[in-house]
Scaffold this motif. Structure first.
Motif, short mmCIF file in Angstrom:
data_model
loop_
_atom_site.label_atom_id
_atom_site.label_comp_id
_atom_site.label_asym_id
_atom_site.label_seq_id
_atom_site.Cartn_x
_atom_site.Cartn_y
_atom_site.Cartn_z
N SER A 50 2.51 13.91 -9.22
CA SER A 50 3.17 15.07 -8.58
C SER A 50 2.36 15.61 -7.41
CB SER A 50 3.40 16.18 -9.61
OG SER A 50 4.19 15.72 -10.66
N ILE A 51 2.04 14.73 -6.51
CA ILE A 51 1.23 15.10 -5.34
C ILE A 51 2.15 15.39 -4.16
CG2 ILE A 51 -0.52 14.29 -3.72
CD1 ILE A 51 -1.69 12.66 -6.03
N GLU A 52 1.89 16.48 -3.48
CA GLU A 52 2.69 16.93 -2.34
C GLU A 52 2.72 15.85 -1.24
OE1 GLU A 52 3.91 19.90 0.76
OE2 GLU A 52 3.35 20.56 -1.22
N ILE A 53 3.84 15.80 -0.52
CA ILE A 53 4.05 14.79 0.52
C ILE A 53 3.03 14.87 1.64
CG2 ILE A 53 5.72 16.20 1.78
CD1 ILE A 53 5.96 12.42 1.39
N ASN A 54 2.58 16.06 2.01
CA ASN A 54 1.59 16.19 3.09
C ASN A 54 0.26 15.58 2.69
OD1 ASN A 54 3.38 17.46 4.81
ND2 ASN A 54 2.87 19.48 4.01
N ARG A 55 -0.12 15.70 1.43
CA ARG A 55 -1.36 15.09 0.98
C ARG A 55 -1.23 13.57 0.96
NH1 ARG A 55 -3.41 17.61 -4.31
NH2 ARG A 55 -5.20 16.31 -3.81
N ARG A 56 -0.03 13.08 0.61
CA ARG A 56 0.19 11.63 0.62
C ARG A 56 0.11 11.08 2.04
NH1 ARG A 56 5.51 10.80 -2.75
NH2 ARG A 56 5.64 13.03 -2.51
N LYS A 57 0.60 11.84 3.02
CA LYS A 57 0.55 11.38 4.41
C LYS A 57 -0.88 11.14 4.86
CE LYS A 57 4.74 13.53 6.19
NZ LYS A 57 5.27 14.57 7.10
N LEU A 58 -1.78 12.01 4.47
CA LEU A 58 -3.19 11.84 4.83
C LEU A 58 -3.73 10.51 4.30
CD1 LEU A 58 -5.93 12.98 5.89
CD2 LEU A 58 -6.24 13.86 3.58
N ILE A 59 -3.42 10.21 3.05
CA ILE A 59 -3.89 8.96 2.45
C ILE A 59 -3.21 7.76 3.11
CG2 ILE A 59 -4.11 7.68 0.29
CD1 ILE A 59 -5.90 10.20 0.58
N LYS B 13 4.09 5.66 -5.47
CA LYS B 13 4.19 5.69 -6.94
C LYS B 13 3.09 6.57 -7.54
CE LYS B 13 6.48 1.29 -7.62
NZ LYS B 13 6.39 -0.08 -8.13
N PHE B 14 1.88 6.40 -7.05
CA PHE B 14 0.77 7.21 -7.55
C PHE B 14 1.03 8.69 -7.28
CE2 PHE B 14 -3.37 9.27 -7.17
CZ PHE B 14 -3.98 8.85 -8.34
N GLY B 15 1.50 9.01 -6.08
CA GLY B 15 1.80 10.39 -5.73
C GLY B 15 2.93 10.96 -6.55
N PHE B 16 3.93 10.15 -6.86
CA PHE B 16 5.05 10.62 -7.68
C PHE B 16 4.62 10.85 -9.12
CE2 PHE B 16 8.77 9.79 -10.39
CZ PHE B 16 9.61 10.79 -9.93
N THR C 279 0.83 -1.21 0.00
CA THR C 279 0.00 0.00 0.00
C THR C 279 0.87 1.25 0.00
OG1 THR C 279 -1.73 -1.16 1.21
CG2 THR C 279 -1.80 1.24 1.25
N LYS C 280 1.89 1.27 0.85
CA LYS C 280 2.77 2.43 0.92
C LYS C 280 3.47 2.65 -0.42
CE LYS C 280 6.12 4.54 3.98
NZ LYS C 280 6.86 4.40 5.23
N PHE D 216 -7.40 13.99 -3.76
CA PHE D 216 -6.08 13.36 -3.86
C PHE D 216 -6.01 12.43 -5.07
CE2 PHE D 216 -3.20 9.83 -3.00
CZ PHE D 216 -2.03 10.51 -2.73
N PHE D 217 -7.01 11.58 -5.23
CA PHE D 217 -6.91 10.55 -6.25
C PHE D 217 -7.37 10.97 -7.64
CE2 PHE D 217 -6.74 7.60 -2.61
CZ PHE D 217 -5.59 6.92 -2.98
N SER D 218 -8.36 11.83 -7.74
CA SER D 218 -8.94 12.01 -9.06
C SER D 218 -9.11 13.45 -9.51
CB SER D 218 -10.29 11.30 -9.12
OG SER D 218 -11.19 11.90 -8.22
N HIS D 219 -8.46 14.38 -8.86
CA HIS D 219 -8.64 15.77 -9.27
C HIS D 219 -7.30 16.35 -9.67
CE1 HIS D 219 -10.13 19.87 -9.39
NE2 HIS D 219 -11.35 19.36 -9.30
#
Length: 177
Positions: free
Chosen positions: A37-46, A31-34, A25-26, A105-108
């Motif tokens: 180009s999703i910010e690390i703080n948003r990835r932490k929430l997920i 990979k999805f966040g990279f 999962t991590k 996070f996932f679709s916008h």
């Protein structure tokens, strides 16, 4: 004594499976966040939300492995869910904001640093996205105001992405889409 050894074996297998699921999962979220180009703080929430779901399933499986009566367990779970349901109904905005954050996070295509316009007939909110958290979108408007908008409101109102803001354009007074 034999049943305890079997329960210990099942518990060890469950721990290994949970550990592998957490790693997978991590890795998938990273990979999805990279890629997006999703910010690390948003990835932490997920990360936190996915870990919570995995741990809830693991705890339920562990309770079943160690012999909790299935009838009693379902009564317990349904009671907990009823209490949570009443609590979330009383605080519906919390649940809707968390859900909106996951959707963002996932679709916008919205990213931190984008210039956006919130489509609302009463307010003209145009500016740069400063941060997106689990509950709020922080925005610095063109007239210098810092506003906080609940993520559920962003999903309800809709937004227009105007593009990234360039420092050179701000200095020269120009604006590009």
């Amino acid at each position: 004594m034999v049943t305890y050894k079997q329960d210990l074996l099942h518990t060890a297998i469950l721990i290994v499976i949970v550990f592998l699921v957490l790693i997978i999962t991590k890795s998938a979220i990273r990979k999805f966040g990279f890629v997006r180009s999703i910010e690390i703080n948003r990835r932490k929430l997920i990360f936190y939300l996915s870990y919570l779901i995995i741990y809830i399933f693991a705890g339920s499986a562990l309770a079943i492995i160690w012999g909790v009566d299935l009838k009693q367990f379902t009564v317990f779970i349904s009671s907990v869910l009823a209490v949570l349901g009443v609590g979330f109904f009383a605080q519906w905005s919390i649940l809707s904001n968390l859900t909106a954050s996951v959707i963002l996070f996932f679709s916008h295509p919205l990213r931190i640093g984008d210039r956006i316009r919130v489509l609302d007939k009463d307010f003209d909110w145009t500016g740069e996205v400063a941060d997106i958290t689990g509950f709020y979108l922080f925005m610095k408007t063109d007239d210098g105001k810092n506003i906080t908008i609940p993520t559920s409101l962003i999903m309800q109102k809709g937004i227009e992405i105007l593009g990234k803001i360039d420092i050179e354009d701000v200095d020269s007074g120009e604006e590009h889409d």
